[in-house]
Design a protein around this motif. Structure first.
Motif, PDB file in Angstrom:
ATOM      1  N   LEU A   1      37.824  39.231  54.714  1.00  0.00           N
ATOM      2  CA  LEU A   1      37.830  39.097  53.257  1.00  0.00           C
ATOM      3  C   LEU A   1      36.599  39.750  52.635  1.00  0.00           C
ATOM      4  N   VAL A   2      35.441  39.597  53.252  1.00  0.00           N
ATOM      5  CA  VAL A   2      34.213  40.222  52.752  1.00  0.00           C
ATOM      6  C   VAL A   2      34.329  41.742  52.828  1.00  0.00           C
TER       7      VAL A   2
ATOM      8  N   SER B   1      36.699  42.953  50.057  1.00  0.00           N
ATOM      9  CA  SER B   1      36.081  42.946  48.728  1.00  0.00           C
ATOM     10  C   SER B   1      35.006  44.021  48.611  1.00  0.00           C
TER      11      SER B   1
ATOM     12  N   THR C   1      36.850  47.370  48.054  1.00  0.00           N
ATOM     13  CA  THR C   1      37.459  47.511  46.733  1.00  0.00           C
ATOM     14  C   THR C   1      36.414  47.670  45.642  1.00  0.00           C
ATOM     15  N   GLU C   2      35.199  47.215  45.879  1.00  0.00           N
ATOM     16  CA  GLU C   2      34.145  47.268  44.863  1.00  0.00           C
ATOM     17  C   GLU C   2      33.294  48.534  44.984  1.00  0.00           C
TER      18      GLU C   2
END
Length: 146
Positions: free
Chosen positions: A126-127, A130, A133-134
């Motif tokens: 998950l990290v 994210s 995507t950032e």
């Protein structure tokens, strides 16, 4: 001028930390240090020592249980009432015996230990998702996406 002084201080601190870590490694894993594999290969040399090890609980026996340490079974003599761990490992503190068994003084269960590893793996994914995507990777490094 200030930048080069800070860089020099950073290099010195990094070098000191590296030397400290290597010295710690040398002390902990020196030639005279004990490992459970030494005991399993030659139990008579380590008889009478008080040691701690962790392993996977395999099954109960009449006077204790069998723990798996590094893919090898170790018979643990423990005459007190104990509950097997749920999906996890067991920590044993005890006296090493001449016959290759361990007479346990204290036993601690780490319940659901392997499930926690799975949850940590999913959290790491998950990290990473994210982060990807950032930010985007360019030749000069990371650039924040707009």
């Amino acid at each position: 001028m200030k930048r080069s002084v800070f860089s020099l201080i950073g290099y010195i601190v990094t070098g000191c930390i590296l030397i400290l870590m290597l010295f710690h490694y040398y002390l902990v894993y020196s030639v005279d240090s004990f490992t459970m594999n030494d005991f399993m290969e030659n139990p008579s040399c380590c008889a009478g020592l008080y040691k701690n090890f962790m392993g996977v609980y395999q099954k109960s026996s009449a006077d204790g249980f069998i723990a798996i340490y590094n893919h090898h079974p170790v018979k643990v003599i423990f005459n007190q009432e104990h509950t097997p761990p749920r999906y996890g490992e067991i920590s044993v503190y005890g006296i090493l015996q001449q016959d290759g068994t361990v007479k346990a003084i204290d036993v601690h269960n780490y319940n659901y230990n392997f499930i926690l590893y799975g949850i940590s793996f999913l959290a790491g994914l998950l990290v990473l998702f994210s982060l990807c995507t950032e930010w985007s990777v360019t030749a000069r490094g990371f650039v924040r996406r707009v």
